[in-house]
Design an enzyme around this catalytic site. Structure first.
Site, PDB file in Angstrom:
ATOM      1  N   TRP B 360       1.000  -1.156   0.029  1.00 25.92           N
ATOM      2  CA  TRP B 360      -0.223   0.353  -0.018  1.00 25.92           C
ATOM      3  C   TRP B 360       0.718   1.185  -0.129  1.00 25.92           C
ATOM      4  CZ3 TRP B 360      -1.049   3.258   4.558  1.00 25.92           C
ATOM      5  CH2 TRP B 360      -0.190   3.082   5.583  1.00 25.92           C
ATOM      6  N   ASP B 361       2.224   1.011   0.383  1.00 22.36           N
ATOM      7  CA  ASP B 361       3.098   2.230   0.450  1.00 22.36           C
ATOM      8  C   ASP B 361       2.868   3.040  -0.991  1.00 22.36           C
ATOM      9  OD1 ASP B 361       3.811   0.152   2.189  1.00 22.36           O
ATOM     10  OD2 ASP B 361       5.912   0.675   1.866  1.00 22.36           O
ATOM     11  N   GLU B 487       1.120  -1.929  12.525  1.00 24.07           N
ATOM     12  CA  GLU B 487       1.308  -3.347  12.399  1.00 24.07           C
ATOM     13  C   GLU B 487       1.438  -3.858  13.815  1.00 24.07           C
ATOM     14  OE1 GLU B 487       3.898  -4.417   9.357  1.00 24.07           O
ATOM     15  OE2 GLU B 487       2.722  -3.458   8.105  1.00 24.07           O
ATOM     16  N   LYS B 591       3.240   1.040  15.949  1.00 22.68           N
ATOM     17  CA  LYS B 591       4.405   0.833  15.021  1.00 22.68           C
ATOM     18  C   LYS B 591       4.548   1.958  14.414  1.00 22.68           C
ATOM     19  CE  LYS B 591       6.641  -2.339  11.864  1.00 22.68           C
ATOM     20  NZ  LYS B 591       6.359  -3.196  10.642  1.00 22.68           N
ATOM     21  N   GLN B 592       3.526   2.572  13.655  1.00 20.39           N
ATOM     22  CA  GLN B 592       3.816   3.924  12.623  1.00 20.39           C
ATOM     23  C   GLN B 592       2.485   4.461  12.712  1.00 20.39           C
ATOM     24  OE1 GLN B 592       3.598   0.077  10.240  1.00 20.39           O
ATOM     25  NE2 GLN B 592       2.998   1.598   8.607  1.00 20.39           N
TER      26      GLN B 592
END
Lengths: 768, 768
Positions: B360-361, B487, B591-592
């Protein structure tokens, strides 16, 4: 339910005729085991065979666990039960023709598993392709009294005149398996797993010693023989790497028979040398020959007489269920009898299903039966858990937790699960072990076990919960991100089953430490830790949906989308083979009793009204894709007065294997499900509950049953509970007086039987 | 942050000296690519090498995906990018001694990646073990204008008198890799993946054609050469299965030099025959020779001049950041330029990281940059997604859903993830694709794309959400059991990012169908479906914690245990290598950017006060173990006025690869993170937002920057945004007038620049 092929009889299970497609199924059902050695019910002559299988409890091969994407804490190695050296094989040559039921004509073929003799008998009349007719009779046992021994009596009788026969009695290692595992890596790990170390033959006996390639476990199998035949005979014995064979060539006159007795001894060890193991099995064999076939039979029957006196359940109303209940008890006995600090695998020693692993099933389904019928076997199984405490502590450290984390599935105590969301995350296994420990202690008062194992098991599991959970700002103690018994939900928050069982674990640990301050001190338990345990238990969070008036299996569960049962065709069960976990986990569909199991095991946490509402909400969502479900549903249905439904669930539990309801008995008998047959009777229709150290009954019979009678051991006293539609009679059969409750009324049972009326059963919500 | 080894300069990246330990790192950073061919920045002479790598976009090998416990819907096969035939190798023999920097003395060794010439230059002075000194200069390019071509200019100059040299120019297939993957199965799949089909050599040229064993893709590599040397020369060329070699032996007089130009052509196909592919690369080569080295250089520079005119970001205040920003843009260009309906992998074509998969990045991080700087490349990337719609529909069917489910990671459009909880369950990828589609359409008005791909992508993803979610009794539309961008949380309910992006997806689909009723009809969209989409979007549930006054990343998240950061030593990051998913998922650790990303991409769903409170709650929980995080945090920190913090996050994004902050640039450049450098500047300090088809800016500079200038393409018009501390100047550089907002104030930009004051920056909560 009509796929039964077994003939109905109270004390035996008989299959008449030859059905090649049913070979695997009958091999599991007819498996013999004493908890140490397991022999699948294969035909004496080795072929045709569905799935050969000879197992030694705890003997496994290791294999690398493959992951498409690995993660921290994933087990690197798994374990798989090994089909060890097969000593069951006795081949027969009838005048040049190998006896093989796929050729010639099978005139008669009966096999009988006898619950009282503890043997598997076989009688076959066969006409060879060249027209010679013989009768073969055999009887096989795995000795409950002599743990290392099995024996086979084998007779050949000519039915049409003098007959030349050759009998070959084998030990066969690395036996080919026509039904290979689907998984090619598993198949590779199990392809010739045994490496020969020693093969010797002498007189009528032989020994083979092998070890496994990766796990480096060593095993020995030995055989010796006795036979009498009236006429001239040639004998030969030899041994090579993977085969030992004793051969008899004989002429058997018409009217006479060749009768061979084969004695088998098995042993294994992770430490002992090949020569030590050889000595061990040779010694066992010497003892076996000294005891002799008849004595082995006699001892087996005496052992079973004792077992049935203690464990039998009698019921009037369904001969087929009577048989199924005894079949169930017989397999529970076979799985648990002589494990002696080894695990009780999910399939016992009846097949390679689940790789031979033990799960929480043992503590939650099998140990209740053993605790009240063979308490020593229950203690042994818990001693196995205790023996793996070091690994469980190490696993907890690895996963950042305090105390101990027992494996979801294992043979040797190491986690062997390759899918953590319904394994490592299913932390309830730790509370299940604690629960079995507390129940065993309450039912037996076994102080030696408490000192050596019990308190430590309770303390180390209690410590886990404190580190797994936390208190939120409202003061609720929460256990988030875990998986309860229902494997169609995973990584959920505040699973009620887990939270209630954890609370019990914490309280039992605190009580055990209060009871035994000496052990508490040795385990480093400070008073503050006890206070903390009790506080966590008292503030445990139990999610409830006010709008619906039901508990939530896990937080948020009742807000999930309902599963579309109308759009689910029958062939799509079990759902896990036809839908992704992704979709199952997000919806209201339950694989197996979860909240309903909590209501059985923690009955005081729910009001009767809540039990009714919860049961009526969750029962229709439960698809029973697990064999662990029906018995629990039977218990709760009975409790809330749905007796007809309870009876249906009881039948489902009882016939799981006999009717092969899950189409997988080929891989072994579901030991938890056969244990669940006992639970359905005793916990369901007997209404037995044993929480908090109290023993109580609330009997109620479905109309299909006229009478139900079972026995319970409680602190060494044996009581019988005899239930009819109208009343229940409690009788102290041996031992000291026992205090119990009957539908809440407390009675003390001494020498005289007590007969008490059963309340009129009222169904479900109507009772409120 | 001080691990930089690159010299600071505005338009190039230079590494001086030889550092064998940094080989892999510099090979990634110095990789050249045009989106079709990728060459890692290995040394010309082939060795020493960190990780050799030559890639063709979309060319992969298949491999079986192993599972310790398999499940329904798990992908059976995965894909892995293949190191194809290496044409970069030019070996040198200096008077009997192979030129190898591990031997002899490296006197000088500089490598420069030039952002304007689009070439990698190298200059080495080396003294051989026997004492002969030479200078080697090389320059390498992968042509942006001629997609199938790469070329190398290679010079050898004797520095101490006449010199005998031998130069060997190779094509080498099945190149050995000294840095094998950890996973032995992956290593096995990639061991000699190419099967030779054709090897021909003629004059100074050669061709090798190979195919992969399992995926059955075919590739061809060809080389031809030009050289001039003053003195007598022997030439030889030959080709065998995995090697083609052109050899020159020459005496080079002092003061002269041997100058060789190597032209390389690559092609691959799943369908074309070996002879067709051979013809294709020979033709490309013929064209390359005709163009010639100098013309290739000139075209490369012209292409880059255009790119920089359109895409450059200028900033005053940090020369190192100025360099990092251009490095970032250069790699975004290299990844996206000539993919032409192939995926843009997470590492571009700079290394084998993530198996060469796209995630998806691409849609969420890379396409915004391309949409505003190279819109055709953004359209191409979305056309790739559209080309895989058949597989995505099939995957949705397999998983019981409507519409399309795009893979979490893939090269060929098939799901290639082996861990579903953070892959298949991360359904937001579908909304991300829809979002990129809608953004591209809004920014370009590309009607052909809308007709051929755009509406269909929006419709099929919208259909997924309706089947994934459901309305609860309160009328909220819920999407349960999914994984958002973070994640370290998985299988959560009502992840706000997912729900908001799904709502946008539904609305954009409805609008596109209203706009294009012809396409809606072709896609079978009925009016009721549009109504349903809008209704679901409007009733989308967004969990909020009233007590804390913050949104919940997912339902229940804020009630989880806080992660114990105090007990987490620095060496335990990234957490996923030191803690089990089991424990990460259950706690408040991120995580992000997840909710923070939602606040960037869906800014209108949150009040300013909510943004401040949410940011201040989630920012300290975010460990940035993913390179996707810092840029988003920079944007939100800037928006709420934490400009110093925004600047720190901007630096983190900008230096991720240059300073190797995640210790993994060896496996390739993080394309999303370099794209995030642009996002930090344009979305963060430029405050650009592009939701709902409107273009707006809210510039605010941190005190470390005096000036920031960037350019945006909007419906073919190029505007520049020139920001100083005090004001912002908007200038229409080409094209039609553009309407935009500046801090909410609407302006229409025509011929004259517009200069508007920036509001005084006020930080965070203080601003309320």
């Amino acid at each position: 339910m009509s796929d039964a092929r077994f003939e109905v009889a109270p004390w035996e299970l008989r299959w008449c005729g030859l059905d090649l497609d049913a070979l695997q199924r009958t091999e599991s059902i007819f498996a013999l085991s004493n908890g140490h050695i397991g022999l699948r019910g294969t035909l004496d002559e080795g072929e045709p065979v569905g799935k050969p299988g000879t197992y030694l409890n705890g003997f496994y091969e290791s294999r690398k666990m493959p992951y498409a994407e690995a993660g921290y804490g994933y087990p690197a190695e798994g374990q798989t039960v090994v089909n060890v050296t097969d000593g069951k094989i006795i081949r027969l040559l009838v005048e040049d023709e190998p006896m093989d039921l796929r050729y010639g004509t099978t005139v008669e073929h009966d096999r009988v598993l006898d619950f009282r003799s503890g043997t598997l008998r076989r009688s076959t009349v066969w006409t060879s392709p060249t027209g010679r007719r013989v009768r073969i009779r055999s009887e096989r046992l795995v000795s409950f009294t002599e743990r290392a021994l099995a024996a086979i009596r084998y007779e050949v009788e000519p039915l049409d005149g003098d007959l030349e026969v050759v009998v070959q009695s084998d030990l066969l290692a690395n036996e080919p398996d026509p039904a290979k595992p689907d998984d090619p890596r598993l198949a590779a790990a199990l392809d010739h797993p045994l490496v020969g170390e020693c093969a010797v033959a002498r007189d009528l006996s032989a020994v083979l010693v092998h070890h496994t390639r990766r796990s480096q476990l060593r095993m020995a199998a030995a055989m010796d023989h006795e036979f009498d035949v009236a006429v001239a005979t040639r004998c030969d014995v030899h041994a090579e790497n993977d085969l030992a064979r004793m051969t008899i060539a004989a002429g058997v006159p018409a009217g006479d028979r060749l009768c061979l007795t084969k004695f088998l001894a098995y042993g294994w060890s992770a430490r002992r040398s090949a020569s030590a193991l050889r000595a061990q099995v040779e010694a066992a064999l010497a003892a076996g020959l000294e005891i002799g076939w008849q004595q082995l039979l006699d001892r087996q029957r005496a052992y079973l007489d004792d077992f049935w006196a203690q464990a039998d359940i009698e019921l009037d109303g369904s001969p087929e269920l009577q048989q199924a209940v005894r079949f169930a008890l017989f397999h529970v006995l076979q799985a648990g009898a002589r494990g002696e600090a080894r695990a009780i695998p999910a399939k016992g020693l009846t097949g390679p299903g689940y790789d031979g692993h033990a799960f929480w099933d043992t503590e939650t389904y099998v140990l209740p039966v053993l605790t009240y019928t063979m308490p020593m076997a229950a203690g042994d199984a818990l001693r196995w858990r205790h023996s793996t405490l070091g690994q469980a502590r190490q696993r907890a450290r690895e996963l950042g937790q305090a105390g101990a984390m027992f494996p979801w599935r294992s043979i040797n105590g190491e986690e062997a699960s390759g899918y953590w969301p319904t394994a490592t995350a299913a932390v309830h296994v730790n509370a299940d072990i604690a629960d079995a420990t507390a129940r065993y202690l309450a039912a037996t008062g076994d102080e030696q076990f408490e000192t050596e194992c019990g308190v430590e098991l309770l303390v180390e599991t209690a410590r886990l919960w404190v580190s797994l959970g936390h208190e939120d700002s409202a003061g609720d103690f929460r256990i988030d991100g875990v998986t309860g018994p229902d494997e169609y939900s995973a990584l959920a928050d505040n699973n009620i089953y887990t939270n209630l069982m954890a609370a019990r674990n914490l309280r039992e640990a605190a009580e055990s430490c209060t009871r035994r301050p000496d052990l508490a001190e040795r385990l480093g338990v400070e008073p503050a830790e006890l206070t903390r345990w009790r506080h966590c238990a008292d503030s445990m969070y139990l999610p409830y949906n006010d709008e619906l008036g039901v508990h939530e299996q896990s937080e948020g569960f009742t807000r999930y989308a309902p599963w579309d049962f109308a759009a689910t065709p029958p062939e799509n069960y079990p759902l896990l083979l036809h839908y992704p976990y992704f979709d199952l986990y997000r919806q209201q569909v339950v694989k197996q009793a979860d909240l309903v199991l909590a209501m059985y095991l923690c009955p005081n946490a729910f009001s009767r009204d809540q039990k009714i509402r919860n049961f009526e909400y969750y029962d229709p969502l439960t698809v029973r894709d697990s064999s662990l479900s029906a018995c629990t549903q039977a218990v709760l249905a009975a409790e809330i007065g749905h007796l007809a439904l309870a009876y249906d669930y009881f039948r489902e539990a009882a016939f799981t294997d006999l009717h092969d309801l899950h189409h997988d008995v080929a891989a072994g008998v579901h030991i938890a499900s056969v244990a669940g047959t006992w639970i359905s009777c005793v916990g369901g229709f007997g209404g037995m509950r044993d929480h908090d150290g109290d023993l109580g009954f609330a009997p109620r019979l479905p109309e299909q049953l006229n009478r139900l009678c079972f026995r319970i051991l409680w602190h060494g006293s044996r009581i019988s509970v005899h239930i009819t539609a109208e009343s229940t009679t409690y009788r102290l059969e041996s031992g000291d007086s026992v205090t119990l409750t009957h539908h809440g009324r407390r009675i003390t049972l001494t020498d005289s039987p007590v007969d008490l009326p059963n309340p009129t059963a009222t169904a479900g919500a109507a009772a409120e």
